[in-house]
Design a protein around this motif. Structure first.
Motif, short mmCIF file in Angstrom:
data_model
loop_
_atom_site.label_atom_id
_atom_site.label_comp_id
_atom_site.label_asym_id
_atom_site.label_seq_id
_atom_site.Cartn_x
_atom_site.Cartn_y
_atom_site.Cartn_z
N ALA A 115 -56.56 -10.07 -3.83
CA ALA A 115 -56.29 -10.43 -5.22
C ALA A 115 -54.95 -11.14 -5.42
N PRO A 116 -53.85 -10.65 -4.86
CA PRO A 116 -52.57 -11.34 -5.11
C PRO A 116 -52.59 -12.81 -4.67
N PHE A 117 -53.23 -13.09 -3.54
CA PHE A 117 -53.31 -14.47 -3.08
C PHE A 117 -54.03 -15.34 -4.11
N PHE A 118 -55.17 -14.88 -4.57
CA PHE A 118 -55.96 -15.68 -5.51
C PHE A 118 -55.26 -15.86 -6.86
N THR A 174 -64.11 -11.75 -5.48
CA THR A 174 -63.68 -11.12 -4.22
C THR A 174 -64.15 -9.67 -4.17
N PHE A 175 -63.94 -8.95 -5.26
CA PHE A 175 -64.40 -7.56 -5.31
C PHE A 175 -65.93 -7.49 -5.26
N VAL A 219 -50.31 -21.43 -17.09
CA VAL A 219 -50.17 -20.07 -16.54
C VAL A 219 -51.31 -19.19 -17.03
N VAL A 220 -51.61 -19.27 -18.33
CA VAL A 220 -52.72 -18.48 -18.88
C VAL A 220 -54.04 -18.88 -18.22
N ILE A 265 -57.80 -14.06 -12.02
CA ILE A 265 -58.27 -12.68 -12.22
C ILE A 265 -59.76 -12.67 -12.57
N GLY A 266 -60.12 -13.49 -13.56
CA GLY A 266 -61.47 -13.43 -14.10
C GLY A 266 -62.56 -13.96 -13.20
#
Length: 138
Positions: free
Chosen positions: A120-123, A100-101, A85-86, A93-94
């Motif tokens: 973001a939520p998808f990734f 994407t941004f 999970v981590v 996120i990283g």
């Protein structure tokens, strides 16, 4: 160097890939279809013409990121679900969300922050799910 490709569990890669592809098939055309068009500034444009790259490209990208995560999980010897999970959050996120941004900040994206927030939520979800599946099956 490429030994890690023989060390990964390809069944886990396939399962994680299918799960992510199914989520993509619901997330983009169903859950965020209209907001996505707004984020791209295409509210008054017609549907883009279908092409092999447009249809197959995202699937290939999901496959590549799934393999990459499997390689890294294997190389880092991640075997616990909590660590998976981590790892999934770090990658989601990283790397994936940040890229994407970064891509959306191109002047051709009229609403770059909105685009990033939609994607973001998808990734993040698929990165965590991929990591967990690879650890559980691997």
């Amino acid at each position: 160097m490429f030994d890690v490709l023989t060390d990964i569990n390809w069944l886990a890669v396939l399962a994680a890939f299918v799960a992510s592809a199914v989520i993509a098939g619901v997330y983009f055309p169903v859950l965020i279809a209209k907001p996505y068009i707004v984020a791209l500034g295409r509210e008054n444009a017609g549907e883009p013409e279908s092409s092999l790259v447009r249809n197959l490209g995202p699937v290939v990208c999901i496959f590549v990121t799934t393999i990459t995560s499997a390689v890294l999980i294997t190389a880092l010897d991640i075997t616990a679900v909590g660590d998976a999970v981590v790892f999934g959050l770090l990658v989601g996120i990283g790397y994936l969300t940040a890229m994407t941004f970064q891509i959306a900040l191109n002047p051709n994206f009229p609403r770059p922050l909105y685009y990033g927030v939609l994607n973001a939520p998808f990734f993040i979800i698929t990165s965590v799910l991929t990591s967990v599946i690879i650890v559980l099956i691997g």
